[in-house]
Design a protein around this motif. Structure first.
Motif, short mmCIF file in Angstrom:
data_model
loop_
_atom_site.label_atom_id
_atom_site.label_comp_id
_atom_site.label_asym_id
_atom_site.label_seq_id
_atom_site.Cartn_x
_atom_site.Cartn_y
_atom_site.Cartn_z
N ASN A 1 -5.70 18.87 14.12
CA ASN A 1 -5.15 18.74 15.47
C ASN A 1 -5.51 17.35 15.94
OD1 ASN A 1 -4.03 19.19 17.94
ND2 ASN A 1 -5.49 20.76 18.59
N TYR B 1 -10.17 21.84 11.96
CA TYR B 1 -10.71 23.19 12.09
C TYR B 1 -10.91 23.74 10.68
CZ TYR B 1 -8.66 22.55 16.74
OH TYR B 1 -8.31 22.04 17.98
N VAL C 1 -2.32 25.69 13.21
CA VAL C 1 -2.26 25.03 14.51
C VAL C 1 -0.80 24.90 14.93
CG1 VAL C 1 -2.82 22.94 15.80
CG2 VAL C 1 -4.36 23.74 14.01
N LEU D 1 -4.52 27.79 18.29
CA LEU D 1 -5.03 28.01 16.94
C LEU D 1 -4.83 29.49 16.60
CD1 LEU D 1 -6.70 26.45 14.64
CD2 LEU D 1 -8.58 27.92 15.41
N THR E 1 -6.70 25.95 21.94
CA THR E 1 -7.62 25.01 21.29
C THR E 1 -8.58 24.35 22.28
OG1 THR E 1 -5.89 23.30 21.44
CG2 THR E 1 -6.07 24.52 19.36
#
Length: 361
Positions: A159, A164, A223, A230, A244
């Motif tokens: 992102n 992540y 994402v 998310l 997020t």
């Protein structure tokens, strides 16, 4: 010269040729291998990279590029030559996922564990960024300080300048600030990340080498196109989502984050997922041997169902709008079959035309 010698010499590995089989049920076979391919990704200029499933720590390349009809260890032989007793810092111990990032580099997730049920080695868990222009590792993000003794680093999504990373062993999501090289764990042990039921495939419960049911926690993650959401789940489902902004602020308490987790889809055992720019999520159903499409309105439909879709793992949507489907047959590996392989050779990667655009954040 045997395969080990080829690898040491940095030579290409002629596993099996690309497929020349006809399209059936909308599925086009594009790659074959004698080793299960767990994930596939393609660069914008058409280069193809794969990660091989070495769940038992078997020797052989972990990551390879498909070049002129052969799988070539990538970025080089040294990164793929780790052996027990060797330093794990600058070699793939057991790569579990790979994908082209938003800047066009190749990113590889290394669990750092030499085999199923074995703890990660010191210096083993890492996220490796590889420059496709130089074919060299550009940066290595060390994850030792962000993992525990039960951790199993699984997959990654991006992102902008955050990543992540899912921990499937000690359920949590690791948020990495890629510029600072610092990270933090969020939703530690949250029910939405914790496997609620054993993993199944082809209608059978998976059991590990110890005979116990297999539980894989935080696994699939995606994402949204705008970076605001998310989506994630344990390997056995169901799927949840969270904004997020609750993950990106490391000062928010997990008790507060948990209040913002939303149920999203009643998925079952899932090998892998992908998301397109329209917000459709694609999830492989390991029991139905199918690919499900979860629309933005949460409607779930079957995109394609075929007996060849045996444990489709980490999927990829390329720039042409094709969905790549590595039918890895992981449930048929000896680790889950009492020591006897039920893998049907060759193992194949398929493509299915979506006609949609990928998310590239």
């Amino acid at each position: 010269m045997n395969r080990r010698s080829l690898l040491a010499a940095g030579m290409t590995l002629p596993f099996l040729a690309a497929c020349a089989m006809p399209i059936q049920n909308g599925l086009t076979p594009v790659l074959e291998s004698d080793t299960p391919i767990q994930g596939v990704t393609t660069s914008r200029d058409g280069r193809v990279f794969v990660v091989f499933a070495r769940l038992d720590g078997a020797e052989g390349p972990r990551v390879a590029e498909w070049v002129n009809g052969q799988y070539r260890p990538y970025p080089d032989a040294a990164w793929n030559a780790w052996r027990p007793g060797a330093a794990p810092n600058n070699a793939f111990v057991r790569a579990n996922a790979l994908r082209i990032g938003p800047e066009g580099d190749l990113w590889v997730v290394d669990t750092g564990s030499p085999g199923i049920g074995k703890p990660a080695l010191a210096g083993g868990p890492k996220l490796v960024q590889i420059d496709l222009a130089t074919n060299k590792a550009k940066r290595i993000y060390r994850l030792d300080e962000l993992t525990g003794e039960r951790s199993f680093i699984d997959d990654v999504r991006f992102n902008a300048r955050l990543a992540y990373v899912t921990d499937a062993g000690q359920p949590a999501i690791i948020v990495m600030d890629l510029d600072r090289g610092a990270g933090w764990r969020v939703l530690e042990g949250d029910p939405s990340l914790t496997a609620r039921r054993p993993l199944t495939a082809e209608g059978q419960e998976l059991r590990g080498p110890d005979g116990r049911p297999v539980l894989i926690h935080a696994d699939q993650v995606e994402v949204s196109q705008d970076g605001q959401w998310l989506y994630y789940q344990s390997c056995s489902g169901p799927m949840s989502r969270i904004a997020t902004r609750y993950l990106d602020d490391r000062n928010i308490a997990d008790s507060e984050r948990a209040r913002h987790v939303e149920p999203w889809a009643q998925t079952g055992s899932t090998g892998g997922t992908a998301i397109d720019a329209a917000g459709n999520i694609y999830a492989s159903d390991t029991d139905k041997l199918a690919i499900l499409r979860i629309a933005p309105d949460r409607t779930v439909t079957t995109l394609v169902q075929d007996p060849r879709l045996l444990w489709v793992d980490a999927m990829w949507i390329d720039e042409a709008g094709d969905l790549w489907l590595p039918a890895a047959q992981l449930n048929r590996l000896p680790a889950f079959q009492g020591g006897t392989s039920r893998v049907v050779q060759p193992v194949r990667v398929f493509k299915f035309t979506l006609g949609t655009q990928p998310v590239r954040r």
